[in-house]
Design a protein around this motif. Sequence first.
Motif, short mmCIF file in Angstrom:
data_model
loop_
_atom_site.label_atom_id
_atom_site.label_comp_id
_atom_site.label_asym_id
_atom_site.label_seq_id
_atom_site.Cartn_x
_atom_site.Cartn_y
_atom_site.Cartn_z
N MET A 67 35.04 50.82 46.25
CA MET A 67 36.02 50.04 45.51
C MET A 67 37.41 50.29 46.08
SD MET A 67 35.46 50.18 41.48
CE MET A 67 34.13 49.38 40.71
N HIS A 68 38.18 49.28 46.11
CA HIS A 68 39.55 49.43 46.57
C HIS A 68 40.45 49.68 45.37
CE1 HIS A 68 39.29 45.24 45.30
NE2 HIS A 68 40.60 45.26 45.19
N GLY A 69 41.57 50.30 45.60
CA GLY A 69 42.54 50.52 44.53
C GLY A 69 43.47 49.33 44.42
N THR A 70 44.07 49.18 43.28
CA THR A 70 45.04 48.11 43.11
C THR A 70 46.36 48.53 43.74
OG1 THR A 70 45.79 48.93 40.99
CG2 THR A 70 44.04 47.27 40.96
N GLY A 71 46.54 49.82 43.91
CA GLY A 71 47.79 50.32 44.49
C GLY A 71 48.87 50.41 43.44
N PRO A 72 49.87 51.26 43.67
CA PRO A 72 50.89 51.48 42.66
C PRO A 72 51.80 50.29 42.43
CG PRO A 72 51.36 52.75 44.65
CD PRO A 72 50.02 52.12 44.83
N SER A 73 51.91 49.36 43.38
CA SER A 73 52.81 48.23 43.18
C SER A 73 52.06 47.00 42.67
CB SER A 73 53.52 47.90 44.49
OG SER A 73 52.57 47.50 45.46
N GLN A 74 50.76 47.09 42.53
CA GLN A 74 49.97 45.95 42.07
C GLN A 74 49.62 46.11 40.60
OE1 GLN A 74 46.67 45.43 44.69
NE2 GLN A 74 47.95 45.25 46.49
N SER A 75 48.96 45.10 40.07
CA SER A 75 48.61 45.09 38.66
C SER A 75 47.19 44.57 38.49
CB SER A 75 49.59 44.19 37.91
OG SER A 75 49.33 44.17 36.54
N ILE A 125 34.38 41.84 34.72
CA ILE A 125 35.69 41.47 35.25
C ILE A 125 36.32 42.63 36.04
CG2 ILE A 125 38.08 40.97 34.54
CD1 ILE A 125 36.89 39.02 32.50
N MET A 126 36.12 43.85 35.56
CA MET A 126 36.74 45.00 36.20
C MET A 126 35.96 45.50 37.43
SD MET A 126 39.52 45.69 34.56
CE MET A 126 39.92 47.37 35.02
N ARG A 127 34.77 44.96 37.67
CA ARG A 127 33.87 45.52 38.69
C ARG A 127 34.49 45.63 40.07
NH1 ARG A 127 33.08 40.39 38.54
NH2 ARG A 127 32.44 39.22 40.36
N GLY A 128 35.32 44.73 40.48
CA GLY A 128 35.86 44.78 41.83
C GLY A 128 37.32 45.18 41.91
N GLN A 129 37.90 45.56 40.79
CA GLN A 129 39.33 45.81 40.80
C GLN A 129 39.72 47.23 41.17
OE1 GLN A 129 40.74 43.97 37.08
NE2 GLN A 129 41.62 42.47 38.44
N GLY A 130 38.81 48.15 41.15
CA GLY A 130 39.13 49.50 41.58
C GLY A 130 40.10 50.22 40.67
N SER A 131 40.73 51.21 41.22
CA SER A 131 41.62 52.09 40.47
C SER A 131 43.07 51.80 40.81
CB SER A 131 41.29 53.54 40.81
OG SER A 131 42.23 54.42 40.27
N ALA A 132 43.94 52.02 39.87
CA ALA A 132 45.38 51.87 40.11
C ALA A 132 46.00 53.16 40.62
CB ALA A 132 46.08 51.43 38.82
N LEU A 133 45.17 54.19 40.79
CA LEU A 133 45.71 55.46 41.29
C LEU A 133 46.27 55.28 42.69
CD1 LEU A 133 42.91 57.91 40.12
CD2 LEU A 133 45.26 57.82 39.28
N PRO A 134 47.40 55.90 42.96
CA PRO A 134 47.96 55.81 44.31
C PRO A 134 47.03 56.48 45.33
CG PRO A 134 49.41 57.09 42.85
CD PRO A 134 48.22 56.67 42.06
#
Length: 168
Positions: free
Chosen positions: A1-9, A65-74
């Motif tokens: 899974m990819h992260g959303t990154g700290p600047s994404q939502s 819905i959340m399955r591909g969104q990953g983590s928001a952790l930096p």
Amino acid sequence: MHGTGPSQSYSTSAKLLHWGFIGVFAYGIFKQVDDLSQLEDPNFLRFEFIFACVFLALLALRLWIMRGQGSALPAAAPVWNRMAAKLVHFGMYVALMAIGVSGLAIGVVFTLGMHGGALMEFCIAAHEVSITASYGLIMLHVAAALYHRALSDGVWSAMVPLFKERPR
């Protein structure tokens, strides 16, 4: 899974399901069955079955819905932080699913005329344990959100629509 990154939502649908599910969960807690004799009312029992099915369906939709969104952790988040986040989220989903499934089991056992006995006691105990576990895991989840808000690492702002973090 990819992260959303700290600047994404997270997506709007993910946010709506996250915050909306809190309302559904709270409603379930506040409208809880106080006494098994309440299930003798067929309309009440039907409502409980429908509520449990809707609860589980919303939980499944949220997982979908959340399955591909990953983590928001930096990306720089420590391994322990990533593991803790995964364990708490996984635990919350398991506990919440167990609430719905054990609630349905109570209704089925009651419908079969077993208003007492070992099977009913087991179903009630499973229901109570899953509710208690969900409380503890939700508290950990909220504590982690507040921790990340204090860090201002973008995790808070990825899901919470209020008190947005200022970029570092």
